[in-house]
Design a protein around this motif. Structure first.
Motif, PDB file in Angstrom:
ATOM      1  N   GLN A  36       0.798  -1.223   0.000  1.00 58.46           N
ATOM      2  CA  GLN A  36       0.000   0.000   0.000  1.00 58.46           C
ATOM      3  C   GLN A  36       0.830   1.273   0.000  1.00 58.46           C
ATOM      4  O   GLN A  36       0.307   2.352  -0.245  1.00 58.46           O
ATOM      5  CB  GLN A  36      -0.919   0.023   1.231  1.00 58.46           C
ATOM      6  N   GLY A  37       2.115   1.168   0.290  1.00 54.63           N
ATOM      7  CA  GLY A  37       2.923   2.369   0.445  1.00 54.63           C
ATOM      8  C   GLY A  37       2.636   3.003   1.799  1.00 54.63           C
ATOM      9  O   GLY A  37       2.035   2.394   2.670  1.00 54.63           O
ATOM     10  N   GLU A  70      -5.260   2.429   3.743  1.00 52.32           N
ATOM     11  CA  GLU A  70      -5.367   1.968   2.360  1.00 52.32           C
ATOM     12  C   GLU A  70      -5.461   3.174   1.439  1.00 52.32           C
ATOM     13  O   GLU A  70      -6.169   4.138   1.729  1.00 52.32           O
ATOM     14  CB  GLU A  70      -6.597   1.081   2.175  1.00 52.32           C
ATOM     15  N   ALA A  71      -4.722   3.095   0.354  1.00 52.54           N
ATOM     16  CA  ALA A  71      -4.745   4.185  -0.614  1.00 52.54           C
ATOM     17  C   ALA A  71      -6.120   4.244  -1.277  1.00 52.54           C
ATOM     18  O   ALA A  71      -6.712   3.202  -1.582  1.00 52.54           O
ATOM     19  CB  ALA A  71      -3.668   3.972  -1.672  1.00 52.54           C
ATOM     20  N   PRO A  72      -6.642   5.441  -1.495  1.00 52.31           N
ATOM     21  CA  PRO A  72      -7.942   5.534  -2.160  1.00 52.31           C
ATOM     22  C   PRO A  72      -7.829   5.087  -3.618  1.00 52.31           C
ATOM     23  O   PRO A  72      -6.777   5.208  -4.234  1.00 52.31           O
ATOM     24  CB  PRO A  72      -8.282   7.028  -2.067  1.00 52.31           C
ATOM     25  N   MET A  73      -8.904   4.537  -4.136  1.00 57.68           N
ATOM     26  CA  MET A  73      -8.928   4.152  -5.550  1.00 57.68           C
ATOM     27  C   MET A  73      -9.058   5.417  -6.380  1.00 57.68           C
ATOM     28  O   MET A  73      -9.751   6.357  -5.986  1.00 57.68           O
ATOM     29  CB  MET A  73     -10.095   3.209  -5.814  1.00 57.68           C
TER      30      MET A  73
END
Length: 113
Positions: A36-37, A70-73
């Motif tokens: 996820q970075g 979590e990174a947003p889509m």
């Protein structure tokens, strides 16, 4: 007498379950950051208190894992003059590309013997 390594003490908490749980959290955190970075953390809290008057101590450990959010889509879209969002840049010229059938052309090899 030199100080005993803290890892020796951590291994004693809950019969080794505490340090095993913290190790599992480290793997989970590493995977989450890789996928996820972002960044995350593991917080280890060790509490020591006197258990009896004869010098025994109660040592308690708590491990807390904080994974990266979590990174947003997302999608890269372009706006049209009407205000709509589209995947292709409306200001980009369209090219009339055609597929070439290469199976009909015989292949030649340079310096073939």
């Amino acid at each position: 007498m030199s100080a005993r390594p803290i890892t020796d003490v951590l291994r004693q908490i809950a019969g080794g379950e505490f340090i095993d749980k913290a190790s599992d959290m480290m793997v989970e955190l590493t995977k989450a950051v890789d996928e996820q970075g972002g960044q995350g953390s593991i917080t280890l809290k060790i509490t020591v208190k006197r258990a009896t008057a004869n010098g025994a101590m109660t040592v308690t450990g708590k491990a807390t894992l904080s994974k990266p959010a979590e990174a947003p889509m997302e999608a890269l879209l372009f706006v049209t003059p009407e205000g709509n969002l589209v995947p292709d840049n409306p200001n980009q010229q369209k090219l009339n590309l055609k597929t070439v059938d290469v199976s009909a052309v015989p292949l030649k090899t340079a310096n073939a013997q």
